[in-house]
Enzyme design. Structure first.
Site, PDB file in Angstrom:
ATOM      1  N   CYS A 102       0.733  -0.877  -0.374  1.00  0.00           N
ATOM      2  CA  CYS A 102      -0.280  -0.384   0.455  1.00  0.00           C
ATOM      3  C   CYS A 102       0.457   0.984  -0.334  1.00  0.00           C
ATOM      4  CB  CYS A 102      -0.872   0.300   0.752  1.00  0.00           C
ATOM      5  SG  CYS A 102      -2.114   1.328   1.505  1.00  0.00           S
ATOM      6  N   ASN A 202      -0.353  -8.791 -11.207  1.00  0.00           N
ATOM      7  CA  ASN A 202      -1.433  -7.539 -11.123  1.00  0.00           C
ATOM      8  C   ASN A 202      -1.199  -6.191 -12.315  1.00  0.00           C
ATOM      9  OD1 ASN A 202      -2.403  -5.444  -8.488  1.00  0.00           O
ATOM     10  ND2 ASN A 202      -3.785  -6.558  -9.885  1.00  0.00           N
TER      11      ASN A 202
HETATM   12  C1  LIG Z   1      -9.361   2.318  -4.342  1.00  0.00           C
HETATM   13  C2  LIG Z   1      -8.585   1.057  -4.115  1.00  0.00           C
HETATM   14  C3  LIG Z   1      -8.091   0.853  -2.643  1.00  0.00           C
HETATM   15  C4  LIG Z   1      -7.299  -1.096  -2.892  1.00  0.00           C
HETATM   16  N1  LIG Z   1      -7.057  -1.106  -1.783  1.00  0.00           N
HETATM   17  C5  LIG Z   1      -5.839  -1.948  -2.033  1.00  0.00           C
HETATM   18  C6  LIG Z   1      -5.856  -2.671  -0.517  1.00  0.00           C
HETATM   19  O1  LIG Z   1      -6.602  -2.403   0.583  1.00  0.00           O
HETATM   20  N2  LIG Z   1      -4.837  -3.468  -0.011  1.00  0.00           N
HETATM   21  C7  LIG Z   1      -4.027  -3.995  -1.111  1.00  0.00           C
HETATM   22  O2  LIG Z   1      -3.378  -4.715  -1.314  1.00  0.00           O
HETATM   23  N3  LIG Z   1      -4.119  -3.564  -2.530  1.00  0.00           N
HETATM   24  C8  LIG Z   1      -4.992  -2.593  -2.542  1.00  0.00           C
HETATM   25  N4  LIG Z   1      -5.432  -2.168  -4.270  1.00  0.00           N
HETATM   26  C9  LIG Z   1      -4.661  -2.184  -4.881  1.00  0.00           C
HETATM   27  C10 LIG Z   1      -4.757  -3.169  -5.572  1.00  0.00           C
HETATM   28  O3  LIG Z   1      -5.095  -3.779  -5.553  1.00  0.00           O
HETATM   29  C11 LIG Z   1      -4.325  -3.396  -7.423  1.00  0.00           C
HETATM   30  O4  LIG Z   1      -3.660  -3.976  -6.745  1.00  0.00           O
HETATM   31  C12 LIG Z   1      -4.280  -2.544  -8.259  1.00  0.00           C
HETATM   32  O5  LIG Z   1      -5.229  -1.721  -7.540  1.00  0.00           O
HETATM   33  C13 LIG Z   1      -3.617  -2.733  -8.976  1.00  0.00           C
HETATM   34  O6  LIG Z   1      -4.358  -3.922  -9.643  1.00  0.00           O
HETATM   35  P1  LIG Z   1      -5.691  -3.183 -11.035  1.00  0.00           P
HETATM   36  O7  LIG Z   1      -4.535  -2.394 -11.848  1.00  0.00           O
HETATM   37  O8  LIG Z   1      -6.088  -4.526 -11.581  1.00  0.00           O
HETATM   38  O9  LIG Z   1      -6.551  -2.267 -10.490  1.00  0.00           O
HETATM   39  C14 LIG Z   1      -6.203  -0.763  -4.111  1.00  0.00           C
HETATM   40  C15 LIG Z   1      -6.430  -0.449  -5.367  1.00  0.00           C
HETATM   41  C16 LIG Z   1      -7.720   0.519  -5.178  1.00  0.00           C
HETATM   42  C17 LIG Z   1      -7.653   1.311  -6.794  1.00  0.00           C
END
Ligand SMILES: Cc1cc2nc3c(=O)[nH]c(=O)nc-3n(C[C@H](O)[C@H](O)[C@H](O)COP(=O)(O)O)c2cc1C
Length: 327
Positions: A102, A202
């Site tokens: 995070c 990811n």
């Molecule tokens: C609104 C939001 C909240 C997120 N909360 C978390 C979380 O609680 N824990 C975590 O490991 N990653 C969190 N992430 C990151 C996502 O798990 C992921 O790694 C990131 O969005 C990239 O993947 P994507 O391009 O498929 O969205 C969050 C991302 C977004 C957009």
């Protein structure tokens, strides 16, 4: 089929943890559409859990129908993380996940989340203690590193493997990037080469084809999808169809309308109006990104103060789309 410790994941597709988004309602929506291997809960603060705060206890609720399910914890204090892991273990999710990715300032200041990528000794101790505490399969989710000069994912990946983690997931951006730029999947290929435990890739899977291509290019064992799933909750079913050589099933406008209205009615019937309003705003913003003229819908939610108004708004929006599609 993918094996993570004792858990068989089929298909190897994961709903990424997203705070404020992957609540029980959304996890069930994705699970019921199908095609997803594992769904993840929003991250949980280890300290918040130990204080027994109501907010975290509520977030932790899940139903059997959601399984396989991952519960993710974050924190920087080794003892608190171990105690929080025990709380997670008592709930017997299918996976326990540690957040080391995070990039939010509030989390970095507490030296947790991605800050642990800059303190590998502490990261190691946390993985070791949590591993000793939980018998459920353990995963760690991280980024490339703090910034381009401090990419520590290979070291951290080896530490996780050495301390007994059953798999790792990597969002291929640095913490400094937050969500800017593009995820660089070449690093996922490097991590996969370096480790013998499964590696989940990811970042920026927007279309079902992206997932299949990324898996082929990097050799990663599975993919995790976050924002792509809020724009299109059907994405896992679509990827899964591609993986088994089929055609991509396309949701109709009617499917989308029904999904949003069902979701919103559940929220309105259950939550107090203030909380409901917050959720409806969040999800209108997310869902509308997958829709033609979604920007108009996002503009229209400003000024709406009554949860029921959202139902009317969605009905009107789809009515307009239908007319446009017929024109
Ligand atoms: C609104 C939001 C909240 C997120 N909360 C978390 C979380 O609680 N824990 C975590 O490991 N990653 C969190 N992430 C990151 C996502 O798990 C992921 O790694 C990131 O969005 C990239 O993947 P994507 O391009 O498929 O969205 C969050 C991302 C977004 C957009």
């Amino acid at each position: 089929m993918l094996r993570i410790g004792s858990l068989l994941v089929d298909p190897p597709l994961f709903l990424a943890p997203m705070a404020g988004v992957t609540d029980k309602d959304f996890r069930l929506i994705v699970r019921r559409i199908g095609g997803v291997g594992v769904v993840a809960m929003e991250f949980l603060s280890s300290k918040g859990l130990l204080r027994g705060e109501r907010r975290w206890r509520r977030i932790m609720e899940f139903s059997q129908e959601e399984r396989p399910l991952a519960i993710q914890i974050y924190g920087s204090d080794v003892d608190s993380m171990a105690e929080a892991a025990q709380i997670v273990e008592d709930l017997q999710p299918d996976l326990c996940d540690i957040n080391m990715g995070c990039p939010a300032n509030k989390i970095l200041k507490g030296c947790s989340g991605a800050a642990l990528m800059g303190n590998l000794k502490l990261a190691e101790q946390i993985v070791r203690r949590v591993r000793r505490t939980v018998s459920v399969p353990l995963t760690v989710k991280f980024r490339l590193g703090l910034d381009d000069k401090r990419r520590s994912y290979l070291e951290l990946g080896r530490i996780c493997q050495g301390e007994g983690a059953d798999a790792v997931a990597m969002h291929a951006r640095t913490a400094r990037q937050m969500y800017r730029g593009e995820a660089d999947w070449s690093h996922i290929a490097r991590l996969k080469e370096a480790l013998s435990i499964p590696v989940l890739g990811n970042g920026d899977i927007r279309e079902p084809e992206d997932a299949v291509r990324r898996m082929r290019e990097t050799g990663c064992d599975g993919v995790m999808v976050g924002r792509g799933a809020t724009r299109n909750p059907w994405i896992f079913r679509q990827i899964s169809a591609l993986l088994s050589g089929g055609k991509i099933p396309m949701p109709t406008l009617r499917d989308r309308r029904r999904l949003i209205l069902d979701h919103f009615r559940t929220v309105i019937d259950r939550d107090d109006p203030k909380l409901a309003l917050h959720r409806l705003r969040t999800f209108t913003g997310k869902y509308s990104q997958g829709l033609p003229q979604g920007r108009d819908l996002r503009r229209e939610i400003y000024g709406k103060e009554q949860p029921e108004e959202f139902l009317v708004l969605i009905e009107d929006f789809f009515q307009r789309l239908k007319i446009d599609a017929a024109a």
